[in-house]
Design a protein around this motif. Structure first.
Motif, short mmCIF file in Angstrom:
data_model
loop_
_atom_site.label_atom_id
_atom_site.label_comp_id
_atom_site.label_asym_id
_atom_site.label_seq_id
_atom_site.Cartn_x
_atom_site.Cartn_y
_atom_site.Cartn_z
N LEU A 55 59.03 27.71 57.06
CA LEU A 55 58.84 28.91 56.24
C LEU A 55 58.27 30.05 57.08
O LEU A 55 57.54 29.83 58.05
N PRO A 56 58.60 31.30 56.72
CA PRO A 56 58.05 32.46 57.46
C PRO A 56 56.53 32.50 57.38
O PRO A 56 55.93 32.04 56.40
N GLU A 57 55.93 33.02 58.41
CA GLU A 57 54.47 33.15 58.45
C GLU A 57 54.01 34.04 57.31
O GLU A 57 54.58 35.08 57.02
N GLY A 58 52.94 33.62 56.64
CA GLY A 58 52.40 34.41 55.54
C GLY A 58 53.02 34.12 54.19
O GLY A 58 52.65 34.76 53.20
N THR A 59 53.93 33.15 54.12
CA THR A 59 54.55 32.80 52.83
C THR A 59 53.49 32.27 51.89
O THR A 59 52.67 31.43 52.24
N CYS A 60 53.50 32.79 50.65
CA CYS A 60 52.51 32.38 49.65
C CYS A 60 53.17 32.43 48.27
O CYS A 60 53.93 33.36 47.98
N PHE A 61 52.88 31.44 47.44
CA PHE A 61 53.50 31.35 46.12
C PHE A 61 52.51 31.66 45.00
O PHE A 61 52.74 31.28 43.85
#
Length: 383
Positions: free
Chosen positions: A267-273
């Motif tokens: 996943l891309p850096e900084g991905t947050c759900f």
């Protein structure tokens, strides 16, 4: 710190980052785990469930709220029925277990009901394992009320809480599922029974992992006890359900799940759900994880409406169902399917393409009353 422990700690930190700062993890229950096993190719659900993301809140933030959840009345009724089944130290529940599964065993008159309280899911899991070991050593009947079990899922532990586990005098273990849907004249809704069997199979797999650590390992029974209200009353009745098939399918599907560590690293850096993020950023985070949508997801996943909209927008044939997708072979887009049917694309030697062109010819014949000349040559036949 050993390398496996370091990897596990790093994975937990990464999953916490994906979930969002100060966002508590949503427990992965057996129902969700059975649904996840039914669609092992969906990385999106795997990482969201593994990270403990509240998918219902996520779906609402994306503008596609789910229709999941029980009414307060159903929850209250279910809790009241379970309390009745387990009243008096589980006397009625143990009677049903003996009657349906172990009629030759001694009557459960002096059954033990150990205290399973402990701090956190890890503590409760350890306390449950100890109680099971003590019950086998002591002999007789033992009822474990809401024990905590752990099952490895894609490289991360999932903590599960069955309604009850019974230890028989011969040392065998039985999973008990208590449901509020009725048994009418001795039978219940097959769809609901099937869902309960898949859920119980997950508990059986988790119990087998506990049993494997004992010497000799106790027998985990593959016939579980399903307890439901009798007819239209609140009186309990029960049926033995063989879950060997569901257990084998669930075990095989869980083994196919990609490891959470591999998905998270991609996943891309900084991905947050976290649902608190702006809608555009949240949508980008969700779309960064590949999904495997199928119409069956509508009955099992809170994000199904969102994934269905995306699948339709992309023209993916998966939106038509897994059986249709399997029949179409290498044709993965609806546009490609239509072009092949019209004779504009595709290899005529491909069985899927040949079948599409034949179906298009039959459709044209049904609409016009005669087979167009173009159908015989494999040219465009669809209006």
């Amino acid at each position: 710190m050993p390398a496996p422990r370091r990897r596990e700690t790093a994975l937990r930190h990464r999953l916490a980052e994906l979930r969002g700062p100060d966002v508590p993890a949503k427990a992965l229950d057996a129902r969700a785990l059975a649904a996840l096993a039914a669609n092992p190719g969906c990385d999106r659900r795997a990482v969201l469930d593994g990270a403990g993301v509240d998918k219902a809140a996520l779906a609402g933030a994306l503008g596609t709220p789910s229709a999941f959840g029980q009414s307060q009345f159903a929850l209250t009724r279910g809790n009241a029925f379970e309390a009745r089944v387990k009243a008096d130290g589980g006397a009625e529940l143990l009677r049903l277990v003996r009657e349906r599964l172990d009629p030759r065993a001694e009557p459960p008159e002096r059954a033990r009901v150990p205290d399973l309280s402990a701090s956190g899911p890890e503590g409760r899991t350890a306390r449950t394992a100890l109680a099971l070991r003590e019950a086998v050593a002591a002999g007789g009947w033992t009822l474990l009320d809401h024990p905590m079990l752990a099952l490895d899922v894609a490289g991360a532990p999932a903590f599960l809480e069955p309604d009850a586990v019974v230890v028989h005098p011969d040392g065998g273990w039985t999973v008990v599922e208590i449901k509020s849907f009725p048994m009418l004249d001795g039978s219940a809704d097959p769809a609901k029974v099937g869902a309960a069997a898949r859920q119980a199979a997950v508990y059986v797999l988790a119990l087998e992992q506990v049993a494997a650590r004992l010497d000799p390992p106790p027998r985990v029974r593959h016939r579980v006890l399903l307890v439901c209200p009798r007819d239209f009353s609140n009186l309990p009745t029960a049926s033995a359900v063989d879950v060997r098939k569901q257990r084998a399918v669930t075990r095989r599907q869980l083994a196919r799940l990609a490891r959470l560590e591999d998905i998270a690293e991609a996943l891309p850096e900084g991905t947050c759900f976290s649902p608190e993020q702006p809608a555009q950023r949240l949508t980008a985070a969700v779309e960064s994880v590949p999904a495997a949508y199928a119409p069956e997801c509508l009955a099992t996943c809170e994000l199904a409406f969102h994934c269905r909209d995306r699948a339709r927008a992309d023209g993916a044939v998966t939106s038509l169902g897994r059986s249709v997708r399997a029949e179409l072979g290498g044709l993965t887009r609806v546009g490609d399917v239509l072009a092949a049917a019209r004779g504009e694309a595709g290899d005529p030697a491909d069985p899927a393409v040949a079948a599409l062109r034949r179906a298009a010819a039959l459709r044209a014949e049904a609409l016009s009353g005669a087979v167009p000349a173009a159908a015989a040559t494999g040219e465009a036949v669809c209006p």
